[in-house]
Scaffold this active site. Structure first.
Site, short mmCIF file in Angstrom:
data_model
loop_
_atom_site.label_atom_id
_atom_site.label_comp_id
_atom_site.label_asym_id
_atom_site.label_seq_id
_atom_site.Cartn_x
_atom_site.Cartn_y
_atom_site.Cartn_z
N CYS B 131 0.84 -1.19 0.00
CA CYS B 131 0.00 0.00 0.00
C CYS B 131 0.87 1.23 0.00
O CYS B 131 1.21 1.77 1.05
CB CYS B 131 -0.93 -0.01 1.21
SG CYS B 131 -2.06 1.40 1.25
N CYS B 134 -0.60 4.17 1.77
CA CYS B 134 -0.52 4.16 3.24
C CYS B 134 0.88 4.51 3.72
O CYS B 134 1.05 5.41 4.54
CB CYS B 134 -0.84 2.76 3.78
SG CYS B 134 -2.33 2.03 3.18
N ASP B 135 1.84 3.76 3.21
CA ASP B 135 3.17 3.74 3.85
C ASP B 135 4.21 4.63 3.19
O ASP B 135 5.28 4.83 3.76
CB ASP B 135 3.70 2.30 3.88
CG ASP B 135 2.75 1.37 4.63
OD1 ASP B 135 2.71 0.17 4.28
OD2 ASP B 135 2.06 1.85 5.55
#
Lengths: 81, 305
Positions: B131, B134-135
Site C-alpha cells: 500500500c 498508506c506507507d
C-alpha cells in the site's frame, strides 16, 4: 485503589493512509481520546516507528503496547472494550 | 438455516445485503472486514452521487446503510470452505464458524498479488508494503523500489519521487500504465526504470536493506540498496474456497452470467471476484444488487414447487 487504568493512546499515521482513518474513526466512535502522530511530518515519530523495525502504518500505541494495522479485535482487547 | 449468506463485505456484498434485507430474507453477512478494496483508495471521482469522496468515507456510508436493516453480520471471520448440501450450502470460516443457507452470494473480491520471492513475507511491514498510499511517507529520503508497470505502480512512483531519495521502478514487461502517468514521471532525476526485469530476492534481516533483480533477457542480476519495496503487481481473486464448486476463468475469477448465476443452483457471485469485465465500485454495487434480486427470485420459485 482505582480499578480503571488510564489508557494513553497514540496513533502513528500518514495523511493518505485509509486504514489509519479507520483506526481513528474506531477510537472516536468508542469515545477514546488519542494523540495522532503524523509520521510524514513528525521526524521523531517516524524514527520511533523505524527504530522498532516497523515500517507500516497505522500503528496504535496503547500504554506502550503496539497494535499493527486496523486490527479491530486486538484494539478492542487492549482498550478493554 | 438462513435464506442467504453473503460472503464478502465490500461494495458488492454490502449492496447485496441491503437488497436482501429489503426483501425481508433471513440473511447473514460473513466478511473479514467491511469496506473491501475501496478502503485502499484515496480519492474517488466516479462513484455517482459524490463528486469526490475518499474510499473509507464512502464505505462508511455503505456500512451505515446496511446497519439500518436487521442483517446478521459475522465480521472478522473469513470463509475457508464452501460445501454443497442437499438443500443449500455450508460455509466454514477461519474462526471455526459454520453457517448454512439455501443460497449464497460470493462477493469476496480481490487481494494484492505477492511477488513470492525470498525475503518478501518476512519483511512485510518492515520495508515491504502493498500500500504505497498508506506507507509511502515513511520512506521519505530513502531509496525505494516499486515493483509493477501499471497505474498503481507508476502512481506510486509519482508520489515517491517527490519524497524519496531515489526510486527504482521494476517491471517484468513494458509499462502498461496510462500515458499521462508515464509522462508525469519519466523525467524525474531520481528515478531509474527497469522494464523486462524481475525481482529475485528482497534482502534484509529485520528490515529491508536491498533488492536483487534479474534482466529477463540476459539473466544478469543487479543489486540495489533500498529501504523499502512497494509491491504493486496486480490483484488475485479470493476464489480458492469455491474452486471445486464453480467455474473459474484463466484468471481464477468466478465465471457468471448476466444475472450473477454461477451455474450451481442457488450459488451466485458478484463484483471483482467474478469475470465481470470492469472492476469498479459502481459496477460491483450493481452486481451485488443483481445477485441479491436473482437469489430472491430463486428462493421464491423454490417455495412454489
Amino acid at each position: 485503589m482505582s480499578t480503571q487504568t488510564e489508557k494513553i493512546v497514540k496513533v502513528y499515521s500518514t495523511p493518505t493512509c485509509p486504514f489509519c482513518k479507520s483506526v481513528k474513526k474506531f477510537l472516536e466512535e468508542n469515545g477514546i481520546k488519542y494523540t495522532e502522530l503524523n509520521v510524514a511530518e513528525d521526524v521523531e515519530a517516524r524514527r520511533t516507528l523505524v527504530s522498532r523495525g516497523q515500517m507500516g502504518v497505522p500503528v496504535t500505541d496503547i500504554n506502550g503496547e503496539w497494535v499493527i494495522g486496523f486490527d479491530k479485535g486486538k484494539l478492542k482487547q487492549k482498550l478493554g472494550l | 438455516m438462513h435464506d442467504i449468506i453473503i460472503l464478502g463485505g465490500g461494495p458488492a456484498g454490502l449492496t447485496a445485503a441491503v437488497y436482501v434485507a429489503r426483501k425481508e430474507l433471513d440473511a447473514l453477512l460473513v466478511s473479514r472486514e467491511l469496506g473491501g478494496q475501496p478502503l485502499l483508495t484515496a480519492g474517488i471521482e466516479n462513484y455517482m452521487g459524490y463528486q469526490y469522496i475518499e474510499g473509507p468515507e464512502l464505505m462508511a456510508k455503505f456500512e451505515e446503510q446496511v446497519a439500518r436493516f436487521p442483517i446478521e453480520q459475522k465480521v472478522g471471520e473469513e470463509v475457508v470452505a464452501l460445501t454443497r448440501l442437499e438443500r443449500g450450502f455450508k460455509v466454514d470460516t477461519d474462526s471455526n464458524g459454520s453457517y448454512e443457507a439455501t443460497t449464497v452470494i460470493i462477493a469476496t473480491g480481490k487481494r494484492a498479488k505477492q511477488l513470492n520471492v525470498p525475503g518478501e513475507k518476512k519483511l512485510v511491514g518492515r520495508g515491504v508494503s502493498y500500500c504505497a498510499i498508506c506507507d509511502g511517507p515513511l520512506f521519505a529520503s530513502q531509496k525505494v523500489a516499486i515493483i509493477g508497470g501499471g497505474n498503481s505502480a507508476v502512481g506510486a512512483v509519482d508520489d515517491m519521487v517527490r519524497i524519496a531519495e531515489y526510486v527504482y521502478l521494476i517491471s517484468t514487461t513494458e509499462l502498461t500504465c496510462d500515458k499521462v502517468l508515464h509522462d508525469r514521471v519519466k523525467d524525474a532525476p531520481n528515478l531509474a526504470i527497469f522494464t523486462g526485469h524481475e525481482v529475485v530476492e528482497v534482502l534484509g534481516d529485520n528490515r529491508v536493506e536491498g533488492i536483487v533483480i534479474r534482466d529477463m533477457a540476459t539473466r544478469m542480476e543487479k543489486k540495489f540498496d533500498v529501504g523499502g519495496v512497494f509491491v504493486e503487481i496486480g490483484l488475485i481473486p479470493n476464489s480458492e474456497f469455491a474452486r471445486k464448486l464453480v467455474k473459474l476463468n484463466e484468471f481464477d475469477e468466478i465465471v457468471v452470467n448476466c444475472v450473477c448465476e454461477t451455474g450451481v443452483p442457488g450459488l451466485f457471485a458478484a463484483g471483482d471476484v467474478t469475470d465481470v469485465p470492469e472492476k469498479q465500485i459502481v459496477i460491483a454495487a450493481g452486481e451485488g444488487a443483481k445477485a441479491a434480486l436473482r437469489a430472491h427470485y430463486y428462493l421464491q420459485r423454490l417455495t412454489k414447487d
